[in-house]
Design an enzyme around this catalytic site. Sequence first.
Site, PDB file in Angstrom:
ATOM      1  N   GLU A 211      -2.513  -9.234   4.950  1.00 38.56           N
ATOM      2  CA  GLU A 211      -2.554  -8.289   6.071  1.00 38.56           C
ATOM      3  C   GLU A 211      -3.575  -7.233   5.680  1.00 38.56           C
ATOM      4  O   GLU A 211      -3.311  -6.387   4.826  1.00 38.56           O
ATOM      5  CB  GLU A 211      -1.188  -7.649   6.321  1.00 38.56           C
TER       6      GLU A 211
ATOM      7  N   ALA B  63     -11.506  -5.833   1.171  1.00 39.06           N
ATOM      8  CA  ALA B  63     -12.077  -6.120  -0.147  1.00 39.06           C
ATOM      9  C   ALA B  63     -11.000  -6.611  -1.108  1.00 39.06           C
ATOM     10  O   ALA B  63     -11.222  -7.550  -1.881  1.00 39.06           O
ATOM     11  CB  ALA B  63     -12.756  -4.869  -0.704  1.00 39.06           C
ATOM     12  N   THR B  64      -9.821  -5.989  -1.050  1.00 42.99           N
ATOM     13  CA  THR B  64      -8.718  -6.440  -1.896  1.00 42.99           C
ATOM     14  C   THR B  64      -8.309  -7.858  -1.529  1.00 42.99           C
ATOM     15  O   THR B  64      -8.073  -8.702  -2.403  1.00 42.99           O
ATOM     16  CB  THR B  64      -7.516  -5.495  -1.755  1.00 42.99           C
TER      17      THR B  64
ATOM     18  N   SER C 156      -6.782  -3.491   1.754  1.00 47.42           N
ATOM     19  CA  SER C 156      -8.120  -3.505   2.320  1.00 47.42           C
ATOM     20  C   SER C 156      -8.668  -4.931   2.372  1.00 47.42           C
ATOM     21  O   SER C 156      -8.186  -5.836   1.680  1.00 47.42           O
ATOM     22  CB  SER C 156      -9.060  -2.642   1.471  1.00 47.42           C
TER      23      SER C 156
ATOM     24  N   LYS D 272       4.448  -5.188  -6.617  1.00 51.39           N
ATOM     25  CA  LYS D 272       3.697  -4.067  -7.187  1.00 51.39           C
ATOM     26  C   LYS D 272       3.390  -3.080  -6.072  1.00 51.39           C
ATOM     27  O   LYS D 272       2.512  -3.313  -5.253  1.00 51.39           O
ATOM     28  CB  LYS D 272       2.381  -4.512  -7.842  1.00 51.39           C
ATOM     29  N   PRO D 273       4.103  -1.975  -6.013  1.00 51.58           N
ATOM     30  CA  PRO D 273       3.771  -0.946  -5.023  1.00 51.58           C
ATOM     31  C   PRO D 273       2.489  -0.225  -5.414  1.00 51.58           C
ATOM     32  O   PRO D 273       2.003  -0.356  -6.545  1.00 51.58           O
ATOM     33  CB  PRO D 273       4.979  -0.010  -5.069  1.00 51.58           C
TER      34      PRO D 273
ATOM     35  N   PRO E 216       0.818  -1.216   0.000  1.00 49.93           N
ATOM     36  CA  PRO E 216       0.000   0.000   0.000  1.00 49.93           C
ATOM     37  C   PRO E 216       0.849   1.262   0.000  1.00 49.93           C
ATOM     38  O   PRO E 216       2.080   1.212  -0.016  1.00 49.93           O
ATOM     39  CB  PRO E 216      -0.782  -0.141   1.307  1.00 49.93           C
ATOM     40  N   TRP E 217       0.149   2.395   0.074  1.00 49.89           N
ATOM     41  CA  TRP E 217       0.794   3.697  -0.044  1.00 49.89           C
ATOM     42  C   TRP E 217       1.164   4.318   1.300  1.00 49.89           C
ATOM     43  O   TRP E 217       1.794   5.371   1.327  1.00 49.89           O
ATOM     44  CB  TRP E 217      -0.132   4.669  -0.774  1.00 49.89           C
TER      45      TRP E 217
ATOM     46  N   CYS F 190      -2.125   0.527   9.998  1.00 48.35           N
ATOM     47  CA  CYS F 190      -2.963  -0.637  10.302  1.00 48.35           C
ATOM     48  C   CYS F 190      -3.129  -0.855  11.801  1.00 48.35           C
ATOM     49  O   CYS F 190      -4.013  -1.602  12.221  1.00 48.35           O
ATOM     50  CB  CYS F 190      -2.394  -1.893   9.647  1.00 48.35           C
TER      51      CYS F 190
END
Length: 278
Positions: free
Chosen positions: A235, A216-217, A214, A161-162, A136-137, A269
Amino acid sequence: MPHKSPPRQLINPATGAIEDEVPDSTPHEVGEAVQRARSAFDEWRTWTAGDRARVLLRLADLVEEHTDELTALEVAETGKPRRSVREGEIPYAADNLRFLAGAGRSLEATGAGVLSRGYTSLLLRRPVGVVAAITPWNFPLVMAAWKIGAALAAGNGVVIKPAPQTPRATQLIAELIVAGGAPEGLVGVVTGDAEVGEQLVTHNGVDMVTVTGSSATGQRVMQACSPTAKRVHLELGGKAPALVFADADIEAMATALTLAATYNTGQDCTAVARVYVQ
């Protein structure tokens, strides 16, 4: 020629300035990255744990040596205060890489035993293969160190993949890994949004997927991996509670909970999202 989308603008969220442009990876480029990681993995898996540890230890040194460059990239893409990156996240990432270098030399396994008469049984730990990592970012550098470091310590190749908004520190880490002595292509970086992530996750050359993102992801990744029974590490989002007991120092708790809820603008998180007071 494969279709190439227009470069994605990287915008500094603190200033609104356009910092750079990075194109999304095409399906062909995703496939090439996986193939390079697979080829490098065939060599890397034969290295001893000590040899792999030396690469990770050198990577940790290189991360520290490139503190200025990594800090500039993280600050420009995330809008974070410079001090929190330079004095917090970069030393933390380097320390984690050193930990993982040692952990890779002492993986636990069941010892040899006679389970059937006349035979000796032995559990050996083997690398999985090529690991697809999606980050994630909110902590680009630290997440890259965690996912890449753990996978390499265990003898795997990686394609990472960032987040589309924050790719450049991860790209630099991949370059430093080669400078640290790892085979070319062992760690590949692909860039883009969820579509690129799906291409990576569903690629037949990927053996395991690790995602921080997330819920959902995570659900979509599990569904995408199920047809080929890829291993999955997730995670995902949560709601971290804090407990305040009757004998607590209220002023100290107020300070601690304020920091815990607002550090990194709450994009963490483990950020405190609920408080239970006795």
